[in-house]
Design an enzyme around this catalytic site. Structure first.
Site, PDB file in Angstrom:
ATOM      1  N   ASP A 162     -25.719  32.326 -47.364  1.00 17.94           N
ATOM      2  CA  ASP A 162     -26.825  32.445 -46.418  1.00 17.94           C
ATOM      3  C   ASP A 162     -26.578  31.494 -45.255  1.00 17.94           C
ATOM      4  O   ASP A 162     -25.691  30.636 -45.303  1.00 17.94           O
ATOM      5  CB  ASP A 162     -28.195  32.256 -47.072  1.00 17.94           C
ATOM      6  CG  ASP A 162     -28.483  30.823 -47.497  1.00 17.94           C
ATOM      7  OD1 ASP A 162     -27.717  29.911 -47.121  1.00 17.94           O
ATOM      8  OD2 ASP A 162     -29.480  30.615 -48.203  1.00 17.94           O
ATOM      9  N   LEU A 163     -27.346  31.690 -44.192  1.00 18.59           N
ATOM     10  CA  LEU A 163     -27.179  30.859 -43.002  1.00 18.59           C
ATOM     11  C   LEU A 163     -27.982  29.582 -43.167  1.00 18.59           C
ATOM     12  O   LEU A 163     -29.147  29.613 -43.579  1.00 18.59           O
ATOM     13  CB  LEU A 163     -27.641  31.614 -41.753  1.00 18.59           C
ATOM     14  CG  LEU A 163     -26.920  32.929 -41.451  1.00 18.59           C
ATOM     15  CD1 LEU A 163     -27.338  33.463 -40.091  1.00 18.59           C
ATOM     16  CD2 LEU A 163     -25.414  32.767 -41.508  1.00 18.59           C
ATOM     17  N   ASP A 188     -31.480  36.328 -44.273  1.00 16.62           N
ATOM     18  CA  ASP A 188     -30.186  35.769 -43.865  1.00 16.62           C
ATOM     19  C   ASP A 188     -29.250  35.634 -45.060  1.00 16.62           C
ATOM     20  O   ASP A 188     -28.321  34.823 -45.034  1.00 16.62           O
ATOM     21  CB  ASP A 188     -30.395  34.408 -43.192  1.00 16.62           C
ATOM     22  CG  ASP A 188     -30.982  33.371 -44.143  1.00 16.62           C
ATOM     23  OD1 ASP A 188     -31.811  33.750 -45.000  1.00 16.62           O
ATOM     24  OD2 ASP A 188     -30.626  32.184 -44.042  1.00 16.62           O
TER      25      ASP A 188
END
Length: 293
Positions: free
Chosen positions: A173-174, A216
């Site tokens: 994920d970001l 995300d």
């Protein structure tokens, strides 16, 4: 979109059979032809069936059809050539024929009859394919969606069991994505997701698959053990540092990696990779952790 040469992609019964005698009579079984064309949902198969039928009744080497971004081929591209342009559902359709000889009037009439029969089942098959793809891909990033990921994971597990092989799962994920949205707005956040997805696609191998499974969060199915998955993680981190747009907005990622084991379920495999992701977050982000247990 190139959909390939139908004579190379489909069963023998749909391939050109030059030894079959060609009918010169207009007394053809149109009902049977319509049924044949409507029984398939793959547009390439529909067109291959059409080409085979045309080859039975006309002196035809090959035929090509272009509709929107789609192109279909059947047979060969040599011989006497001519082109038809027509409109179907407000879209232009171009059909190119390659003939062994010029058509006599009765054959021209037959060609037009057969041509009219293929358009509706072919368009139906294209629309079905488009809807199927929309159901499997994320609209924003064009990566596979959660449903496609779940289906692909099941197939990977079945393949690994069958071949006594293995594969790896990476969950990403970001980092601080909510802060990015808060600081720059959701439009830029969406752009960052698209750029990140494009970077993943450019970094993974052809045998690997990338998915956006929500927000995300992304997953990668890697056709390799964790040692090669580790190499991929390093490539992703390097690609982020060298990506002008993502580096400008300080977009980074954390990753959790694990390798499939014999007794794994879909859930246990994902949970192990997700646990490794949280370990990467705890280790300071912009890194990866491997969970081997």
């Amino acid at each position: 979109m190139e959909l390939g040469l139908a004579t190379e992609s489909f069963p023998i019964k749909y391939r050109q059979q030059t030894e079959i005698g060609m009918s010169t009579s207009l007394d053809i079984d149109l009902v049977n032809i319509i049924q044949q064309l409507h029984q398939h949902l793959d547009p390439r198969t529909v067109f291959a069936c059409f080409g085979q039928i045309m080859g039975q009744h006309l002196p035809l080497y090959g035929v090509r059809l272009t509709y929107k971004q789609y192109q279909f081929h059947w047979g060969q591209t040599y011989g006497y050539a001519f082109e038809q342009k027509l409109t179907f559902s407000d879209q232009q359709v171009t059909i190119n024929y390659n003939l062994k000889a010029a058509l006599v009037p009765s054959q021209t009439l037959m060609l037009n009859q057969l041509k009219d029969l293929v358009l509706q089942p072919l368009i139906n098959a294209i629309q079905y394919q488009e809807m199927s793809q929309q159901a499997m891909y994320d609209a924003l990033t064009k990566l596979g969606n959660r449903h496609y990921y779940q289906q692909s994971l099941k197939k990977e597990i079945a393949r690994a069991k069958r071949n006594q092989s293995s594969f790896s799962l990476i969950v990403l994920d970001l980092d601080n994505f909510k802060q990015l949205n808060d600081d720059f707005g959701h439009q830029l956040g969406d752009s960052a997701l698209v750029e990140f997805a494009d970077m993943l696609n450019a970094t993974i191998r052809d045998t690997d698959q990338a998915f956006r499974i929500g927000g995300d969060e992304f997953t990668l199915l890697v056709q390799a053990d964790v040692d090669e998955a580790r190499v991929l993680c390093n490539r992703i981190l390097d690609a982020l540092l060298n990506h002008h747009y993502l580096e400008k907005y300080q977009v980074s990622t954390s990753m959790g990696v694990t390798q499939w084991k014999d007794k794994d379920t879909e859930s246990s495999l994902y949970q192990r990779a997700d646990n490794a992701l949280y370990e990467a977050k705890a280790a300071g982000r912009q890194c990866y952790q491997i969970c081997a247990a």
